[in-house]
Design an enzyme around this catalytic site. Structure first.
Site, mmCIF file in Angstrom:
data_model
loop_
_atom_site.group_PDB
_atom_site.id
_atom_site.type_symbol
_atom_site.label_atom_id
_atom_site.label_comp_id
_atom_site.label_asym_id
_atom_site.label_seq_id
_atom_site.Cartn_x
_atom_site.Cartn_y
_atom_site.Cartn_z
ATOM 1 N N ASP A 1 -3.828 -18.000 0.139
ATOM 2 C CA ASP A 1 -4.854 -18.647 -0.685
ATOM 3 C C ASP A 1 -5.591 -19.718 0.124
ATOM 4 O O ASP A 1 -6.821 -19.821 0.086
ATOM 5 C CB ASP A 1 -4.261 -19.216 -1.984
ATOM 6 N N ASP B 1 -12.630 -8.448 4.360
ATOM 7 C CA ASP B 1 -13.927 -8.374 3.681
ATOM 8 C C ASP B 1 -14.583 -9.752 3.649
ATOM 9 O O ASP B 1 -15.791 -9.902 3.849
ATOM 10 C CB ASP B 1 -13.776 -7.864 2.236
ATOM 11 N N ASP C 1 -6.582 -6.669 3.905
ATOM 12 C CA ASP C 1 -7.686 -5.956 3.257
ATOM 13 C C ASP C 1 -8.666 -6.960 2.662
ATOM 14 O O ASP C 1 -9.875 -6.886 2.867
ATOM 15 C CB ASP C 1 -7.125 -5.052 2.153
ATOM 16 N N TYR D 1 0.821 -1.216 0.000
ATOM 17 C CA TYR D 1 0.000 0.000 0.000
ATOM 18 C C TYR D 1 0.855 1.266 0.000
ATOM 19 O O TYR D 1 0.454 2.286 -0.541
ATOM 20 C CB TYR D 1 -0.910 0.030 1.230
ATOM 21 N N LYS E 1 2.395 -15.358 2.161
ATOM 22 C CA LYS E 1 2.572 -16.082 0.895
ATOM 23 C C LYS E 1 4.060 -16.423 0.802
ATOM 24 O O LYS E 1 4.760 -16.064 -0.170
ATOM 25 C CB LYS E 1 2.083 -15.196 -0.272
HETATM 26 C C1 IPM Z 1 -10.387 -0.823 3.900
HETATM 27 C C2 IPM Z 1 -10.631 -0.176 2.561
HETATM 28 C C3 IPM Z 1 -9.452 0.721 2.238
HETATM 29 C C4 IPM Z 1 -8.241 -0.170 2.118
HETATM 30 C C5 IPM Z 1 -9.623 1.615 1.003
HETATM 31 C C6 IPM Z 1 -10.853 2.479 1.110
HETATM 32 C C7 IPM Z 1 -8.419 2.466 0.750
HETATM 33 O O1 IPM Z 1 -10.856 -1.134 1.595
HETATM 34 O O2 IPM Z 1 -10.280 -0.087 4.903
HETATM 35 O O3 IPM Z 1 -10.322 -2.042 3.958
HETATM 36 O O4 IPM Z 1 -7.977 -0.729 1.052
HETATM 37 O O5 IPM Z 1 -7.534 -0.304 3.117
HETATM 38 MG MG MG Z 2 -10.974 -3.089 2.358
#
Ligand code: IPM
Ligand code: MG
Length: 377
Positions: free
Chosen positions: A241, A269, A265, A154, A209
């Site tokens: 993975d 999710d 990240d 990042y 990884k």
């Molecule tokens: C998160 C989001 C952010 C990230 C974006 C909005 C930059 O997806 O907080 O997970 O990728 O970290």
């Molecule tokens: Mg995110």
């Protein structure tokens, strides 16, 4: 003698007669609605809080031409904690990267050195039928992802676009990013994760990884070294993975996961979805001084903004995390969390978690219900 403000000393407020300073950054989309409800809940607690608001993300860009104006950054710096809504809207997608709303959250993470991102994924029993997995796989799920937040690909330099001078396509336009981690950066996030595991189920899964990436092998070696100080915690290693697969196969086998910025990240999710609603999940981003930024895991959802349908519970639960981790108010945090449980048990649901036999309410009514439940304790 006048006491210095705790924020100037950069540690959380130890003195009850000095107000705890909270910066509220509502942002875009549903951000303003959900932070309003969380502030409503915070104000219903009998605490000495000083709340100040500032624009961030697309909203700030529209007002000032900058998604993270200096004044907003300064407010964040002088605060004990930041309550963040969400940023982003399709209408800003065409802007230069430096002006996009996402730069605000990335800038806050970098400027405040918020290296540790805690993302719990808890499946509330009442919501187990809302998960895309079978209820028995997620019922009782309680895992914590500890994501490194200020390093890795990042933020790694160099990055950019150029004309390739070597490689397989010399002369062709190309883009590149850099994944890099320094040893102290890995050590501090590993310590944070081991300590969290120690207070929970005593198990840490390191996700990397290492079979392919040099940074990952280095990461893994470092985690193994840090483990020597935490022999009471069980440590396992998993390739990313496989971790993505195990999360949907047997999520309850996890306790705490520690991983780098990019993998965290993605996996957070995925973990969020297991719980039935991403609208329920809070997160904390902390620095060495435990100053923190608290935000819901979900995004700005511009498609439902301003309609009083968004779920404010993730933001309300983020306020609870803020009380616990940055403001040393664990009892107040627990009060909010049990108020949310009570409201869910009473059958109130926003659209995202609504199911047959429950009562559908809007954003504001959900906030009011949590305030009422606080009063009923
Ligand atoms: C998160 C989001 C952010 C990230 C974006 C909005 C930059 O997806 O907080 O997970 O990728 O970290
Ligand atoms: Mg995110």
């Amino acid at each position: 003698m006048a006491h210095p403000h705790p924020a100037d000393l950069h540690f959380p407020n130890p003195l009850s007669y000095i107000p705890m300073k909270i910066a509220v950054l509502p942002g875009d989309g549903i951000g303003p609605e959900i932070t309003t409800e969380a502030v409503k809940v915070l104000k219903a607690l009998d605490l000495n809080l000083q709340v100040e608001q500032a624009p961030v993300g697309g909203a700030a860009y529209q007002e000032t031409g900058d998604p993270l104006p200096e004044s907003t950054l300064n407010l964040a710096r002088r605060s004990d904690a930041i309550l963040f809504g969400a940023v982003g809207d399709w209408k800003y997608d065409q802007l230069d990267r430096a002006l996009r709303p996402e730069q605000a959250i990335l800038g806050l993470r970098r400027q405040l050195r918020l290296f540790a991102n805690l993302r719990p994924a808890i499946c509330h029993d009442e919501l187990k039928n809302a998960s895309s997995l079978r209820p028995e796989l997620v019922s009782g799920l309680d895992l914590l992802i500890v994501r490194e937040l200020t390093g890795g690909i990042y933020f790694g330099e160099p990055r950019g676009r150029r004309t390739a001078t070597d490689g397989r396509f010399p002369g062709a336009p190309e883009a590149f990013d850099t994944m890099r981690y320094a040893r102290p950066e890995i050590e501090r996030i590993a310590r944070m994760a081991f300590e969290a595991a120690r207070l929970r189920g005593g198990k840490l899964t390191n996700v990397d990884k290492a079979n392919v990436l040099e940074t990952s092998q280095f990461w893994r070696d470092t985690v193994i070294d840090v483990h020597k100080s935490y022999p009471d915690v069980e440590l396992e290693h998993m390739y990313v993975d496989n971790a993505a697969m195990q999360l949907v196969r047997k999520p309850k086998a996890f306790d705490v996961i520690v991983t780098g910025n990019l993998f965290g990240d993605i996996l957070s999710d995925e973990a969020a979805m297991l719980t039935g609603s991403i609208g329920m999940l809070p997160s904390a981003s902390l620095n060495e001084k435990k100053q923190g930024l608290y935000e819901p895991v979900h995004g700005s959802a511009p498609d439902i903004a301003g309609q009083d349908v968004a779920n404010p519970l993730a933001t309300i639960l983020s306020a609870a995390l803020m009380l616990r981790h940055s403001l040393q108010q664990p009892e107040a945090a627990a009060r909010i969390e049990s108020a949310v449980d009570l409201v869910l048990a009473s059958g109130l649901r926003t659209a995202d978690i609504f199911s047959e036999g429950t009562t559908r309410v809007g954003t504001q009514a959900m906030g009011d219900a949590v305030v009422a439940a606080l009063g009923a304790q």
